[in-house]
Design an enzyme around this catalytic site. Structure first.
Site, PDB file in Angstrom:
ATOM      1  N   ASP A  13       0.810  -1.225   0.000  1.00 15.54           N
ATOM      2  CA  ASP A  13       0.000   0.000   0.000  1.00 15.54           C
ATOM      3  C   ASP A  13       0.841   1.272   0.000  1.00 15.54           C
ATOM      4  O   ASP A  13       0.447   2.301   0.549  1.00 15.54           O
ATOM      5  CB  ASP A  13      -0.974   0.012   1.202  1.00 15.54           C
ATOM      6  CG  ASP A  13      -1.855  -1.219   1.209  1.00 15.54           C
ATOM      7  OD1 ASP A  13      -2.211  -1.692   0.118  1.00 15.54           O
ATOM      8  OD2 ASP A  13      -2.169  -1.709   2.302  1.00 15.54           O
ATOM      9  N   LYS A  16       1.780   2.054  -5.042  1.00 18.98           N
ATOM     10  CA  LYS A  16       2.337   1.459  -6.271  1.00 18.98           C
ATOM     11  C   LYS A  16       1.419   1.723  -7.467  1.00 18.98           C
ATOM     12  O   LYS A  16       1.897   2.030  -8.556  1.00 18.98           O
ATOM     13  CB  LYS A  16       2.516  -0.066  -6.095  1.00 18.98           C
ATOM     14  CG  LYS A  16       3.492  -0.450  -5.005  1.00 18.98           C
ATOM     15  CD  LYS A  16       3.576  -1.952  -4.841  1.00 18.98           C
ATOM     16  CE  LYS A  16       2.319  -2.575  -4.284  1.00 18.98           C
ATOM     17  NZ  LYS A  16       1.987  -2.181  -2.898  1.00 18.98           N
ATOM     18  N   GLY A  40      -4.554  -4.481  -3.768  1.00 17.31           N
ATOM     19  CA  GLY A  40      -5.525  -3.440  -4.102  1.00 17.31           C
ATOM     20  C   GLY A  40      -4.715  -2.234  -4.525  1.00 17.31           C
ATOM     21  O   GLY A  40      -4.075  -1.600  -3.698  1.00 17.31           O
ATOM     22  N   HIS A  41      -4.687  -1.968  -5.815  1.00 13.28           N
ATOM     23  CA  HIS A  41      -3.872  -0.869  -6.349  1.00 13.28           C
ATOM     24  C   HIS A  41      -4.789   0.248  -6.839  1.00 13.28           C
ATOM     25  O   HIS A  41      -5.599   0.039  -7.740  1.00 13.28           O
ATOM     26  CB  HIS A  41      -2.972  -1.380  -7.487  1.00 13.28           C
ATOM     27  CG  HIS A  41      -1.962  -2.384  -7.020  1.00 13.28           C
ATOM     28  ND1 HIS A  41      -1.080  -3.021  -7.851  1.00 13.28           N
ATOM     29  CD2 HIS A  41      -1.686  -2.857  -5.771  1.00 13.28           C
ATOM     30  CE1 HIS A  41      -0.308  -3.835  -7.135  1.00 13.28           C
ATOM     31  NE2 HIS A  41      -0.671  -3.759  -5.878  1.00 13.28           N
ATOM     32  N   THR A  42      -4.628   1.414  -6.246  1.00 14.01           N
ATOM     33  CA  THR A  42      -5.536   2.528  -6.554  1.00 14.01           C
ATOM     34  C   THR A  42      -4.911   3.475  -7.567  1.00 14.01           C
ATOM     35  O   THR A  42      -3.753   3.879  -7.419  1.00 14.01           O
ATOM     36  CB  THR A  42      -5.829   3.331  -5.261  1.00 14.01           C
ATOM     37  OG1 THR A  42      -6.137   2.407  -4.225  1.00 14.01           O
ATOM     38  CG2 THR A  42      -6.968   4.312  -5.457  1.00 14.01           C
ATOM     39  N   GLN A 222       1.868  -6.303  -3.077  1.00 10.43           N
ATOM     40  CA  GLN A 222       2.319  -6.364  -1.678  1.00 10.43           C
ATOM     41  C   GLN A 222       3.592  -5.513  -1.524  1.00 10.43           C
ATOM     42  O   GLN A 222       3.747  -4.549  -2.239  1.00 10.43           O
ATOM     43  CB  GLN A 222       2.547  -7.812  -1.213  1.00 10.43           C
ATOM     44  CG  GLN A 222       1.256  -8.622  -1.027  1.00 10.43           C
ATOM     45  CD  GLN A 222       0.650  -9.120  -2.314  1.00 10.43           C
ATOM     46  OE1 GLN A 222       1.264  -9.824  -3.091  1.00 10.43           O
ATOM     47  NE2 GLN A 222      -0.593  -8.764  -2.575  1.00 10.43           N
ATOM     48  N   GLY A 300     -10.825  -3.222   3.335  1.00  7.14           N
ATOM     49  CA  GLY A 300     -11.403  -2.092   4.075  1.00  7.14           C
ATOM     50  C   GLY A 300     -10.906  -2.003   5.516  1.00  7.14           C
ATOM     51  O   GLY A 300     -11.319  -1.131   6.273  1.00  7.14           O
ATOM     52  N   ARG A 303      -5.600   0.461   8.411  1.00 12.56           N
ATOM     53  CA  ARG A 303      -4.172   0.114   8.363  1.00 12.56           C
ATOM     54  C   ARG A 303      -3.487   0.626   9.616  1.00 12.56           C
ATOM     55  O   ARG A 303      -3.826   1.714  10.101  1.00 12.56           O
ATOM     56  CB  ARG A 303      -3.518   0.755   7.137  1.00 12.56           C
ATOM     57  CG  ARG A 303      -4.048   0.187   5.822  1.00 12.56           C
ATOM     58  CD  ARG A 303      -3.444   0.921   4.626  1.00 12.56           C
ATOM     59  NE  ARG A 303      -3.986   0.432   3.374  1.00 12.56           N
ATOM     60  CZ  ARG A 303      -4.184   1.198   2.288  1.00 12.56           C
ATOM     61  NH1 ARG A 303      -3.875   2.482   2.303  1.00 12.56           N
ATOM     62  NH2 ARG A 303      -4.676   0.674   1.194  1.00 12.56           N
ATOM     63  N   VAL A 412       2.377  14.021  -3.783  1.00  8.57           N
ATOM     64  CA  VAL A 412       1.753  14.806  -2.707  1.00  8.57           C
ATOM     65  C   VAL A 412       0.223  14.770  -2.800  1.00  8.57           C
ATOM     66  O   VAL A 412      -0.455  15.705  -2.400  1.00  8.57           O
ATOM     67  CB  VAL A 412       2.265  16.273  -2.727  1.00  8.57           C
ATOM     68  CG1 VAL A 412       3.713  16.362  -2.279  1.00  8.57           C
ATOM     69  CG2 VAL A 412       2.099  16.898  -4.117  1.00  8.57           C
TER      70      VAL A 412
END
Ligand code: GDP
Ligand code: IMO
Ligand code: MG
Length: 424
Positions: A13, A16, A40-42, A222, A300, A303, A412
């Site tokens: 997280d 990436k 989970g790549h946003t 990961q 969800g 973290r 940023v």
């Protein structure tokens, strides 16, 4: 430009997805080499947010070819849902998505075993997507691969053998009901019909592309500290998320990979159980979790958050051979009066400058901190390194000095535009 691996240098997280999206413009292929839909790549494009779990993030760019390599474990149900989600947002995958015939397939018994093991035995805090049990079958040489799905006789034989074993484990160890062969066979034959067009020999595809001077980006999932060999074992995932995984997980030799880019969050986060030396106390945890929206993109879950830890990132630089670093989420630290950086650990009176691989030692380590003044200014609209507040620049400079590795890009904010080069 050389073929490159972009991977997470912490516990996942790191951002990436965003960084891969930026680099995708310069390449022809984007390739996942390990993990599965635990990732989970946003990617945020003009206020539209996409979260990709299995399909490479490059799919959002027209004309880029996306490959799911042999090292990935594929849940066909999750894959088809992701394809459907993309189609509903006008992103077609046909002709642009290729899946290795040697990638292993996740079955419902993998998900069930993952869940039951978490409940009844040692808790790792997995995503319960069946990742660990599927890789266990792969290494035990009893797994079912994509090519097997396409061959009725092979699928039947392998599924029967697997169900004999899995149903016995489910019943005898967990007191849980087993799975019906007929139902699973029909369900997976259905998936095979839909997925068949994507399955091919992706090692040949990629090596042919390299011969034609096409450029490849290997998308890590990961993070290094979740790598099954180099991470905080046993609190890790079940694959090699480190750079070496890009070769074993695709069939592209290491000599064909020119560069490794590490994505580093300006602080540290981790989801699930396991040691975390720089973890914040309650108040700072709440503050940074809210500001950084630190909730899992897959499950969800909140973290866990902590200070930047140069010991773990130096370990990542070493085991991956990281050439360059991208720092993300610098803006999340904007409001802090002062910021700590962990420079070493202390355990039973001894100072550790290197990451201790012994889990018991790591669990007992106290971080040694250096404290820097914060900048207390909004950086989300900053468009170049020179325009960053002085203390933000000092923070990055200190990071770079400790890591002895060049920072090339700074992020940023979530949007593509909120990124600038260190040389700007
Ligand atoms: P990945 O798994 O490494 O791709 O990262 P995730 O997508 O799981 O989590 C990163 C989160 O941080 C996502 O919600 C991103 O949109 C967001 N993000 C990425 N870069 C930045 C940044 O520089 N600043 C802020 N505030 N958010 C970012
Ligand atoms: P991306 O690619 C953060 C963590 C889980 C758990 C451990 C094992 O989005 O960075 P698993 O389901 O893989 O067997 O869980 O690994 N984990 C991740 N943490 N980001 C991820 O992916 C993760 N994928 C798995 O929380 O601690
Ligand atoms: Mg993620």
């Amino acid at each position: 430009m050389a073929n490159m691996v972009i991977l997470g240098a912490q516990w996942g997280d790191e951002g990436k997805g965003k960084v891969i999206d930026i680099f995708t413009r310069k390449v022809d292929f984007v390739v996942r080499y390990q993990g599965g839909n635990n990732a989970g790549h946003t990617v945020v494009i003009d206020d539209a947010e996409f979260i990709l779990h299995l399909i490479p993030s490059g799919i959002l760019h027209e004309r880029k070819i996306c490959v799911i390599g042999n090292g990935v474990v594929v849940d066909p149900k999750a894959l088809l849902e992701e394809i459907k989600m993309l189609r509903s947002r006008n992103i077609g995958v046909d002709g642009r998505l290729m899946i290795s015939e040697n990638a292993h397939v996740i079955f419902p018994y993998h998900r069930k075993l993952d869940e039951l093991k978490e409940q009844k035995l040692k808790k790792i805090g997995t995503t319960k997507k069946g990742i660990g049990p599927c890789y266990a079958d792969k290494v035990a040489r009893s797994g079912i691969r994509m090519a097997d799905l396409l061959d009725d006789a092979v699928l039947k034989e392998k599924l029967l053998a697997n169900l004999d074993e899995k149903n016995a484990i489910l019943g005898k160890i967990y007191g849980a009901p087993g799975f019906s062969f007929d139902e699973l066979y029909d369900e997976y034959k259905g998936y095979a019909r839909e997925i068949k067009k994507y399955i091919c020999d992706t090692a040949v595809l990629l090596n042919d592309a390299i011969k034609k001077n096409k450029r490849i980006l290997f998308e890590g999932a990961q993070g290094t500290l979740l790598d099954v060999d180099h991470g905080t074992y046993p609190f890790v995932t079940s694959s090699n998320s480190t750079a070496g995984g890009a070769s074993t997980g695709t069939g592209v030799g290491p000599t064909k990979i020119g560069k490794v880019v590490g994505v580093v969050k300006a602080y540290t986060t981790r989801v699930g159980e396991g040691p975390f030396p720089t973890e914040f106390g309650k108040d700072l945890m709440q503050k940074i979790r809210q500001k950084g929206k630190e909730f899992g993109a897959t499950t969800g879950r909140p973290r866990r958050c902590g200070w930047f830890d140069s010991v773990i990132v130096k370990h990542s630089i070493m085991v991956n051979g990281i050439d360059e670093i991208v720092v993300t989420k610098l803006d999340v630290l904007d409001d802090l009066d002062s910021i700590k950086i962990c420079t070493a650990y202390r355990f039973e009176g001894k100072v550790y400058n290197d990451f201790p691989t012994n889990g018991r030692v790591l669990a007992g380590c106290e971080p040694v901190y250096e404290e820097l003044p914060g900048w207390k200014e909004d950086t989300t609209k900053v468009t170049s390194y020179l325009k960053l507040p002085r203390n933000a620049k000092n923070y990055l400079k200190r990071m770079q000095a400790l890591l002895k590795t060049k920072i090339v890009l700074i992020s940023v904010g979530c949007d593509r535009k909120q990124t600038f080069s260190k040389d700007s």
